[in-house]
Design a protein around this motif. Structure first.
Motif, PDB file in Angstrom:
ATOM      1  N   ASP A   7       0.751  -1.221   0.078  1.00  0.00           N
ATOM      2  CA  ASP A   7      -0.058   0.130  -0.015  1.00  0.00           C
ATOM      3  C   ASP A   7       0.752   1.308   0.005  1.00  0.00           C
ATOM      4  O   ASP A   7       2.160   1.120   0.381  1.00  0.00           O
ATOM      5  CB  ASP A   7      -0.926  -0.010   1.121  1.00  0.00           C
ATOM      6  N   VAL A   8       0.252   2.434  -0.451  1.00  0.00           N
ATOM      7  CA  VAL A   8       0.904   3.545  -0.393  1.00  0.00           C
ATOM      8  C   VAL A   8       0.695   4.445   0.849  1.00  0.00           C
ATOM      9  O   VAL A   8      -0.632   4.565   1.173  1.00  0.00           O
ATOM     10  CB  VAL A   8       0.370   4.516  -1.713  1.00  0.00           C
ATOM     11  N   ARG A   9       1.534   4.604   1.710  1.00  0.00           N
ATOM     12  CA  ARG A   9       1.525   5.304   3.002  1.00  0.00           C
ATOM     13  C   ARG A   9       1.855   6.845   3.026  1.00  0.00           C
ATOM     14  O   ARG A   9       2.388   7.294   2.119  1.00  0.00           O
ATOM     15  CB  ARG A   9       2.232   4.639   3.901  1.00  0.00           C
ATOM     16  N   PRO A  10       1.135   7.408   3.950  1.00  0.00           N
ATOM     17  CA  PRO A  10       1.149   8.928   3.972  1.00  0.00           C
ATOM     18  C   PRO A  10       2.640   9.190   4.585  1.00  0.00           C
ATOM     19  O   PRO A  10       3.054   8.173   5.074  1.00  0.00           O
ATOM     20  CB  PRO A  10       0.092   9.221   4.835  1.00  0.00           C
ATOM     21  N   PRO A  11       3.007  10.176   4.290  1.00  0.00           N
ATOM     22  CA  PRO A  11       4.213  10.857   4.925  1.00  0.00           C
ATOM     23  C   PRO A  11       4.323  10.749   6.419  1.00  0.00           C
ATOM     24  O   PRO A  11       3.383  10.884   7.212  1.00  0.00           O
ATOM     25  CB  PRO A  11       4.489  12.284   4.329  1.00  0.00           C
ATOM     26  N   PRO A  12       5.550  10.181   6.931  1.00  0.00           N
ATOM     27  CA  PRO A  12       5.571   9.808   8.390  1.00  0.00           C
ATOM     28  C   PRO A  12       5.607  11.266   8.937  1.00  0.00           C
ATOM     29  O   PRO A  12       6.027  12.241   8.520  1.00  0.00           O
ATOM     30  CB  PRO A  12       6.961   9.205   8.577  1.00  0.00           C
ATOM     31  N   SER A  13       5.213  11.439  10.415  1.00  0.00           N
ATOM     32  CA  SER A  13       4.980  12.506  10.989  1.00  0.00           C
ATOM     33  C   SER A  13       6.173  13.039  11.716  1.00  0.00           C
ATOM     34  O   SER A  13       6.523  13.963  11.889  1.00  0.00           O
ATOM     35  CB  SER A  13       3.873  12.341  11.903  1.00  0.00           C
ATOM     36  N   ARG A  14       6.733  12.095  12.531  1.00  0.00           N
ATOM     37  CA  ARG A  14       8.090  12.346  13.464  1.00  0.00           C
ATOM     38  C   ARG A  14       9.191  11.523  13.221  1.00  0.00           C
ATOM     39  O   ARG A  14       9.014  10.326  12.982  1.00  0.00           O
ATOM     40  CB  ARG A  14       7.472  12.141  14.820  1.00  0.00           C
ATOM     41  N   LEU A  15      10.217  11.933  13.234  1.00  0.00           N
ATOM     42  CA  LEU A  15      11.638  11.126  13.067  1.00  0.00           C
ATOM     43  C   LEU A  15      12.187  11.045  14.530  1.00  0.00           C
ATOM     44  O   LEU A  15      12.773  12.081  15.097  1.00  0.00           O
ATOM     45  CB  LEU A  15      12.697  11.969  12.045  1.00  0.00           C
ATOM     46  N   GLN A  31      27.685   9.586  16.365  1.00  0.00           N
ATOM     47  CA  GLN A  31      26.214   9.073  16.449  1.00  0.00           C
ATOM     48  C   GLN A  31      25.238  10.026  16.478  1.00  0.00           C
ATOM     49  O   GLN A  31      24.073  10.163  15.446  1.00  0.00           O
ATOM     50  CB  GLN A  31      26.265   7.708  17.311  1.00  0.00           C
ATOM     51  N   MET A  32      25.368  10.946  17.398  1.00  0.00           N
ATOM     52  CA  MET A  32      24.232  11.791  17.596  1.00  0.00           C
ATOM     53  C   MET A  32      24.285  12.827  16.638  1.00  0.00           C
ATOM     54  O   MET A  32      23.189  13.329  16.049  1.00  0.00           O
ATOM     55  CB  MET A  32      24.527  12.555  18.853  1.00  0.00           C
ATOM     56  N   GLY A  39      17.508  14.363  10.572  1.00  0.00           N
ATOM     57  CA  GLY A  39      16.238  15.041  10.821  1.00  0.00           C
ATOM     58  C   GLY A  39      15.638  14.912  12.055  1.00  0.00           C
ATOM     59  O   GLY A  39      14.281  15.006  12.082  1.00  0.00           O
ATOM     60  N   CYS A  40      16.156  13.903  12.870  1.00  0.00           N
ATOM     61  CA  CYS A  40      15.319  13.486  14.191  1.00  0.00           C
ATOM     62  C   CYS A  40      15.381  14.690  15.033  1.00  0.00           C
ATOM     63  O   CYS A  40      15.988  15.404  15.428  1.00  0.00           O
ATOM     64  CB  CYS A  40      16.298  12.311  14.801  1.00  0.00           C
ATOM     65  N   HIS A  41      13.990  14.916  15.796  1.00  0.00           N
ATOM     66  CA  HIS A  41      13.502  16.065  16.476  1.00  0.00           C
ATOM     67  C   HIS A  41      13.790  15.614  17.995  1.00  0.00           C
ATOM     68  O   HIS A  41      13.894  16.432  18.682  1.00  0.00           O
ATOM     69  CB  HIS A  41      12.261  16.572  16.112  1.00  0.00           C
ATOM     70  N   ARG A  42      13.885  14.317  18.109  1.00  0.00           N
ATOM     71  CA  ARG A  42      14.030  13.743  19.544  1.00  0.00           C
ATOM     72  C   ARG A  42      15.177  12.538  19.300  1.00  0.00           C
ATOM     73  O   ARG A  42      14.878  11.815  18.447  1.00  0.00           O
ATOM     74  CB  ARG A  42      12.709  13.315  20.277  1.00  0.00           C
ATOM     75  N   ILE A  43      15.832  12.628  20.222  1.00  0.00           N
ATOM     76  CA  ILE A  43      16.978  11.307  20.306  1.00  0.00           C
ATOM     77  C   ILE A  43      16.960  10.835  21.583  1.00  0.00           C
ATOM     78  O   ILE A  43      16.992  11.516  22.841  1.00  0.00           O
ATOM     79  CB  ILE A  43      18.223  11.873  19.815  1.00  0.00           C
ATOM     80  N   TYR A  44      16.591   9.417  21.645  1.00  0.00           N
ATOM     81  CA  TYR A  44      16.841   8.836  22.944  1.00  0.00           C
ATOM     82  C   TYR A  44      18.184   8.088  23.010  1.00  0.00           C
ATOM     83  O   TYR A  44      18.719   7.222  22.018  1.00  0.00           O
ATOM     84  CB  TYR A  44      15.685   7.615  22.941  1.00  0.00           C
ATOM     85  N   GLU A  45      18.821   8.382  24.118  1.00  0.00           N
ATOM     86  CA  GLU A  45      20.258   7.788  24.369  1.00  0.00           C
ATOM     87  C   GLU A  45      20.560   6.735  25.312  1.00  0.00           C
ATOM     88  O   GLU A  45      19.951   7.082  26.404  1.00  0.00           O
ATOM     89  CB  GLU A  45      21.223   8.895  24.607  1.00  0.00           C
ATOM     90  N   GLU A  46      20.896   5.700  25.009  1.00  0.00           N
ATOM     91  CA  GLU A  46      21.261   4.583  25.850  1.00  0.00           C
ATOM     92  C   GLU A  46      22.481   4.312  26.388  1.00  0.00           C
ATOM     93  O   GLU A  46      23.455   4.581  25.278  1.00  0.00           O
ATOM     94  CB  GLU A  46      20.408   3.232  25.305  1.00  0.00           C
ATOM     95  N   HIS A  47      22.971   4.185  27.376  1.00  0.00           N
ATOM     96  CA  HIS A  47      24.446   3.732  27.759  1.00  0.00           C
ATOM     97  C   HIS A  47      24.472   2.319  28.376  1.00  0.00           C
ATOM     98  O   HIS A  47      23.608   1.629  29.267  1.00  0.00           O
ATOM     99  CB  HIS A  47      24.884   4.641  28.855  1.00  0.00           C
ATOM    100  N   GLY A  48      25.303   1.369  27.481  1.00  0.00           N
ATOM    101  CA  GLY A  48      25.508   0.224  27.870  1.00  0.00           C
ATOM    102  C   GLY A  48      26.170  -0.641  26.825  1.00  0.00           C
ATOM    103  O   GLY A  48      26.138  -0.212  25.669  1.00  0.00           O
TER     104      GLY A  48
END
Length: 304
Positions: A7-15, A31-32, A39-48
């Motif tokens: 299927d053809v999907r709508p443009p994604p809303s958030r990166l 990496q960050m 274009g990521c407006h939010r980044i989750y950072e994990e340490h391990g």
């Protein structure tokens, strides 16, 4: 296997980016920067380290993603511990309408080429499982032909060190399975506990196609809490709601039998049936009916 996307999907809303930084690796700016450049407006950072099974940041992120979001990583090894784990995560994301993109790999589930690459990975994962099974069977057959009994000799002899090693391996495997699947069930637990009973949570998961018993689910949540991958309050005692649960099912049955009934008419029917409002009072009010209908929708007792 991962489903195909025709299927053809709508443009994604958030990166939304996810970065995992090894404990011993102090250089993570690259990496960050790649995630920000994507274009990521939010980044989750994990340490391990990659060997660690505990990834609380990833578990929380996967539970918060919604349809239309795009999960972005720099490389596949930043996300998954194995191909099997990767496919489990991606299958869950696809079922919820969440896209996935790996900057350093040709995978973008919003594009046909990326979806094809994902299908190739799924085939590799299936092949890997088949080869492991085949090697295991061949090893057992060869051992038998040499007169050796299959299995761990230390266990047969009940050696304490062998028993401890097997127990630790089983516990590690159990935790691995829990963390790999947590995004499919832990968000539901967090949404409903402790306001709702374990029975009700299992009902919701069952209606979503998951096979849980109350005992297994409580054990899983206890383990996640013990590993600090879930909140302690999830284990708190739920308030007694047996009367309200019964009324919720009754209201749902009335509404399903006659979808055109208004809230006021359902309330009148309940009064005629001699049902007492769960929250007290002599007569049913539309607001009380609305509350029970909302609960029935939440538990999948009726379509919206």
């Amino acid at each position: 296997m991962v489903k195909t996307f025709d299927d053809v999907r709508p443009p994604p809303s958030r990166l939304i980016g996810y970065a995992r930084v090894s404990s011993e690796d102090q250089v993570h700016d690259a990496q960050m920067e790649e995630l920000r450049a994507a274009g990521c407006h939010r980044i989750y950072e994990e340490h391990g380290s990659g060997a660690s099974q505990a990834r609380p940041v990833l578990t929380r992120l996967l539970g918060e993603l919604t349809a239309g979001d795009v999960l972005v990583i720099v490389r596949l090894d930043r996300l998954a511990r194995s191909i099997g784990h990767l496919m489990t995560v991606l299958e869950d994301l696809e079922s919820r309408g969440v896209y996935f993109r790996s900057i350093g790999d040709p995978i973008d589930t919003a594009a046909p080429q990326g979806r094809f690459s994902l299908q190739v990975l799924a085939a590799v994962a299936q092949l890997e499982r088949a080869l492991v099974s085949e090697r295991t069977k061949a090893g057992i057959k060869a051992a038998k032909s040499r007169g050796k009994r299959p299995g761990n000799p230390g266990l047969r002899e009940r050696r304490p060190e062998a028993i401890r090693a097997v127990s630790q391996a089983r516990q590690k495997l159990y935790l691995d399975e829990l963390t790999a699947s947590a995004q499919t069930w832990l968000p539901v637990v967090r949404q409903l506990r402790p306001q709702h009973s374990w029975d009700n949570v299992v009902q919701v998961l069952s209606r979503r196609g998951q096979d849980w018993s109350v005992e297994r689910l409580r054990r899983a949540v206890h383990r996640m809490v013990g590993e600090k991958l879930a909140e302690q309050e999830l284990l708190a005692r739920a308030p007694r709601r047996s009367a309200e649960d019964r009324l919720m099912k009754l209201v749902a049955a009335i509404a399903i039998a006659d979808p055109d009934l208004s809230l006021r008419k359902i309330a009148a029917q309940l009064d005629q049936m001699g049902e007492r409002p769960a929250r007290g009072g002599q007569k049913w009010q539309p607001s009380s009916v609305r509350h029970l209908l909302d609960e029935a929708h939440r538990f999948g007792l009726m379509p919206r």
